[in-house]
Write a protein that holds these residues in place. Sequence first.
Motif, PDB file in Angstrom:
ATOM      1  N   VAL A 168       0.814  -1.229   0.000  1.00 41.72           N
ATOM      2  CA  VAL A 168       0.000   0.000   0.000  1.00 41.72           C
ATOM      3  C   VAL A 168       0.844   1.275   0.000  1.00 41.72           C
ATOM      4  O   VAL A 168       0.333   2.356   0.274  1.00 41.72           O
TER       5      VAL A 168
ATOM      6  N   ASN B 144      -9.460   1.168   2.049  1.00 48.36           N
ATOM      7  CA  ASN B 144     -10.105   1.364   0.747  1.00 48.36           C
ATOM      8  C   ASN B 144      -9.128   1.253  -0.412  1.00 48.36           C
ATOM      9  O   ASN B 144      -9.209   1.968  -1.407  1.00 48.36           O
ATOM     10  N   ILE B 145      -8.155   0.351  -0.221  1.00 52.45           N
ATOM     11  CA  ILE B 145      -7.172   0.064  -1.263  1.00 52.45           C
ATOM     12  C   ILE B 145      -7.390  -1.350  -1.751  1.00 52.45           C
ATOM     13  O   ILE B 145      -7.427  -2.302  -0.955  1.00 52.45           O
ATOM     14  N   LYS B 146      -7.570  -1.524  -3.035  1.00 50.83           N
ATOM     15  CA  LYS B 146      -7.812  -2.855  -3.597  1.00 50.83           C
ATOM     16  C   LYS B 146      -6.500  -3.553  -3.899  1.00 50.83           C
ATOM     17  O   LYS B 146      -5.562  -2.949  -4.383  1.00 50.83           O
ATOM     18  N   CYS B 147      -6.468  -4.843  -3.561  1.00 49.06           N
ATOM     19  CA  CYS B 147      -5.254  -5.628  -3.843  1.00 49.06           C
ATOM     20  C   CYS B 147      -5.629  -7.006  -4.344  1.00 49.06           C
ATOM     21  O   CYS B 147      -6.761  -7.414  -4.266  1.00 49.06           O
TER      22      CYS B 147
ATOM     23  N   ALA C 269      -5.827  -3.955   3.664  1.00 47.42           N
ATOM     24  CA  ALA C 269      -5.897  -3.032   2.526  1.00 47.42           C
ATOM     25  C   ALA C 269      -7.325  -2.532   2.322  1.00 47.42           C
ATOM     26  O   ALA C 269      -7.546  -1.349   2.034  1.00 47.42           O
ATOM     27  N   ASP C 270      -8.306  -3.430   2.484  1.00 50.83           N
ATOM     28  CA  ASP C 270      -9.711  -3.039   2.333  1.00 50.83           C
ATOM     29  C   ASP C 270     -10.101  -1.975   3.359  1.00 50.83           C
ATOM     30  O   ASP C 270     -10.907  -1.081   3.068  1.00 50.83           O
TER      31      ASP C 270
ATOM     32  N   LYS D  92      -5.445  -8.516   2.506  1.00 48.10           N
ATOM     33  CA  LYS D  92      -6.657  -8.005   1.858  1.00 48.10           C
ATOM     34  C   LYS D  92      -7.547  -7.277   2.862  1.00 48.10           C
ATOM     35  O   LYS D  92      -8.083  -6.204   2.577  1.00 48.10           O
TER      36      LYS D  92
END
Length: 309
Positions: free
Chosen positions: A26, A306-309, A302-303, A299
């Motif tokens: 991230v 609000n970051i998609k991985c 990151a979620d 995940k």
Amino acid sequence: MKKVIVLGGPTATGKTDLAIELALLVNGEVVSADSAQVYRYMDIGTAKPTLEERRGVPHHMIDIVNPDEEFSVAQFKTLAEESIRDILSRKKVPIVAGGTGLYINSLVYNIQFSDTISDWEFRERMNALAVKYGPGYLHDRLKEVDPVSAQRIHPNNIKRVIRALEVFETTGKPISEHQAESRTKPLEFDYLLFGLTMDRQKLYERIEKRTDIMMEKGLVDEVAGILKMGYSRDLVSLQAIGYKEIVAAVFGECSMEEAVENIKLGTRHLAKRQITWFNSMEGLKWLDTQTLDRRAMLKILADSLNIKC
């Protein structure tokens, strides 16, 4: 408010590795919340990540004072918040990771510390009483003036017991009241709290294995080197688990085998206290490292950003 990930939990659950992987994912940087990793020269026994293990991820709040320098939770809060602001100013994600609950509490509950509350003569008198009568004597005094703090602070944690007594002596008000008032003040950051956990027996096995690895890496030489530099064995820094036991062996007070077993026992007890501490934290979400693989944990983290991985 800008979001800050916080990874807490008991020792040896893999917080450092997960924090580094998350940072790589991230675009983040790590802020250590470990009360022993702030000291220079204390690397192996504190499980401080090496430069290679950091994989290029900047780490803050590591190697900032010498073993004989005073370092308080108030200093941690000030410097850690400065690091968080700096990381955010560069459009990166701050990831606070460590097992020192008091350090993490100071951030997420916005505990205010007054640097003006400082009475060195009082501290010296209390230390002398602890030597003469034992740590239980001071803890009994704390029970009388601040039963809330006495419940939270272990009798053998003389430094924190004395600090609580010092605040009461100086202000006439228990430190627990100061802390409760601090929590009513608005936070500067949105702290997202997560804790790593696993089966207790599995955790103890990891603790034992990690202790053996520390010995293989040269913990004895590290401790001997610190003593040869002229640092006293009585320093607060050298009371950390892994150091005081090896010091005792170096001075012939026990065998090295006994020292290793004492490290393992002391670390298990530390893990129990950390679990209790983090269980009491409001809003903390536990991530079970045995039911969630690394990808799943990353995940979830990151979620939350609000970051998609």
